[in-house]
Design a protein around this motif. Structure first.
Motif: not given
Length: 237
Positions: A211-229
């Motif tokens: 679960r910790l790895r999932a949360v870490t990856i999810g947070a990273g993907l969200l940050a990247v998506a916001l950066g793209i926007v």
């Protein structure tokens, strides 16, 4: 030997490549519709306040609607206060570039003949029952606008720039309805759906292990998506 992190590393590399492709494909800001090219003036006002409107008529020898429109255009050319530029495209292909340039200045594409461009707007096609009246009305509105601001170009389009599918007019819709319509149109993006499903599959695969790895990856993907926007908004600004 392939470690447990190899599939995750490969997935993240693929995501990074997709993100770079999205940024590279982001459209650049287009010039404002209605702004004439440097060597074109929509209107001219003389010392006595008389306004001359410039009308560009693009046509071809093989277009029946163009030939139907020519007598009307010749009638317009004889009227005072109107300068008609009749440019044929078949025998003079160099005029195609001018057509595209002026159409782009009006926020349109040069795909149809006959084309009438004036005062930051464009009318395409010719219908003897409607086009002459629309042209005369648009020219007169342009002339009135030029009289109100002597010596300046009529750089604002005379019609709303926002056009919705299905013949909807933005000014006839209430703000909540217009917001829903624009939101629905903006949400239809196959590329975004593909990337979203891909990222979700990576996240689900990671959550099966930790679960910790999932949360870490999810947070990273969200940050990247916001950066793209933010990056896309910056390119469009």
């Amino acid at each position: 030997m392939i470690t447990r992190d190899e599939p995750l590393r490969a997935a993240l590399q693929t995501i990074a490549a997709l993100l770079l492709a999205v940024l590279a494909a982001a459209p650049h800001a287009a010039p404002p519709a209605g702004l004439a090219p440097p060597d074109v003036t929509w209107t001219e006002v003389d010392h006595s306040g008389e306004v001359t409107v410039h009308l560009w008529f693009f046509w071809t020898q093989t277009c029946p609607h163009c030939l139907e429109a020519k007598p009307f255009v010749e009638t317009l050319a004889a009227e005072p206060g109107l300068s008609v530029h009749s440019l044929e495209l078949t025998e003079h292909p160099e005029n195609v570039a001018r057509y595209r340039e002026l159409a782009a200045a009006a926020g349109e594409e040069a795909r149809v003949v006959p084309g009438f461009v004036f005062c930051g707007r464009m009318l395409a096609g010719f219908d003897a029952s409607t086009t002459p009246e629309a042209l005369r009305d648009g020219i007169e509105r342009c002339r009135r606008a030029a009289r109100g601001s002597p010596g300046v170009r009529a750089e604002a389009p005379l019609e709303p720039a926002l056009r919705l599918p299905g013949g909807l007019e933005a000014e006839t819709l209430s703000l909540p309805v217009l917001t829903l319509v624009l939101g629905a149109l903006d949400s239809v993006n196959p590329c975004a759906f593909f990337v979203l499903l891909f990222l979700l599959s990576v996240l689900v695969h990671a959550s099966m292990r930790a679960r910790l790895r999932a949360v870490t990856i999810g947070a990273g993907l969200l940050a990247v998506a916001l950066g793209i926007v933010n990056a896309r908004d910056g390119l469009r600004a």
